[in-house]
Design a protein around this motif. Structure first.
Motif, PDB file in Angstrom:
ATOM      1  N   GLU A  50       0.743  -1.207  -0.138  1.00 22.41           N
ATOM      2  CA  GLU A  50       0.017   0.141   0.116  1.00 22.41           C
ATOM      3  C   GLU A  50       0.986   1.072  -0.275  1.00 22.41           C
ATOM      4  N   ALA A  51       2.091   1.326   0.494  1.00 18.41           N
ATOM      5  CA  ALA A  51       2.903   2.448   0.253  1.00 18.41           C
ATOM      6  C   ALA A  51       3.053   2.278  -0.831  1.00 18.41           C
ATOM      7  N   GLN A  52       3.750   1.690  -1.432  1.00 18.46           N
ATOM      8  CA  GLN A  52       4.756   1.575  -2.659  1.00 18.46           C
ATOM      9  C   GLN A  52       3.625   2.390  -3.672  1.00 18.46           C
ATOM     10  N   ASN A  53       2.279   1.626  -3.325  1.00 14.05           N
ATOM     11  CA  ASN A  53       0.974   1.683  -4.724  1.00 14.05           C
ATOM     12  C   ASN A  53       1.399   3.684  -3.892  1.00 14.05           C
ATOM     13  N   LEU A  54       0.662   3.892  -3.274  1.00 12.42           N
ATOM     14  CA  LEU A  54       0.656   5.379  -2.777  1.00 12.42           C
ATOM     15  C   LEU A  54       1.765   6.110  -3.042  1.00 12.42           C
ATOM     16  N   LEU A  55       3.693   5.889  -2.755  1.00  7.67           N
ATOM     17  CA  LEU A  55       4.142   6.360  -3.441  1.00  7.67           C
ATOM     18  C   LEU A  55       3.578   6.077  -5.099  1.00  7.67           C
TER      19      LEU A  55
END
Length: 182
Positions: A50-55
């Motif tokens: 999720e953090a990678q997608n948000l980034l």
């Protein structure tokens, strides 16, 4: 069986059960901890994804903001380009060669070229319309024109020039489309 032998057997069973109980309890505790570990690993994995997608999403939005930041200004300046084009088109040929007006005409033409150059530097391009098939994603049909020379659905008249900013439509071309003559 005698009373003593029953007591011994019962005692033996109690001892065996007491020895097995800690092993079973320890095995259950290990299984529970392994399940908690697996759940924690999955939670961490999902959080990282999720953090990678948000980034990635934030980077894409930032890139789009940089690439298309001038969209509002570009739409506003298109009317200036339209008026300059109309002014240049309205100048009769005899005034273009007249010494009194030649400097003004040359200046207006240079301004038009500079405006086109600024548009090109900022990724703003004209939409080709004349003679092209109607593309509703780039052209807006304003009228149908009876034509024996052009295939129906072909653009035969450009009323207002359309523009793209990079790969997005800035303004559709307003066009007249050929239809079969009556």
């Amino acid at each position: 069986m005698t009373e003593e032998s029953k007591t011994d057997t019962t005692e033996d069973l109690r001892q065996e059960t007491a020895q097995e109980a800690p092993e079973v309890a320890e095995h259950d505790r290990v299984a529970e901890l392994e399940a908690q570990l697996a759940e924690a690993q999955n939670t961490t994995l999902y959080a990282r994804a999720e953090a990678q997608n948000l980034l990635r999403r934030a980077q894409k939005e930032a890139e789009d903001a940089r690439a298309y930041a001038a969209t509002g200004f570009a739409r506003d300046i298109l009317s200036v380009a339209d008026n300059l084009s109309r002014a240049l088109a309205a100048i009769p040929e005899e005034l273009r060669t007249d010494e009194k007006w030649k400097g003004l005409v040359t200046g207006l033409e240079a301004t038009g070229r500079e405006l086109d150059s600024v548009f090109a530097r900022n990724g703003i391009t004209r939409i080709e319309a004349q003679g092209q098939p109607l593309d509703p994603n780039r052209h807006q049909a304003m009228m149908e024109v009876p034509s024996a020379d052009a295939e129906p659905g072909t653009i035969v008249q450009e009323i207002q020039t359309g523009y793209m900013i990079k790969d997005r439509l800035l303004r559709p071309a307003l066009v007249g489309v050929a239809k079969k003559p009556d």
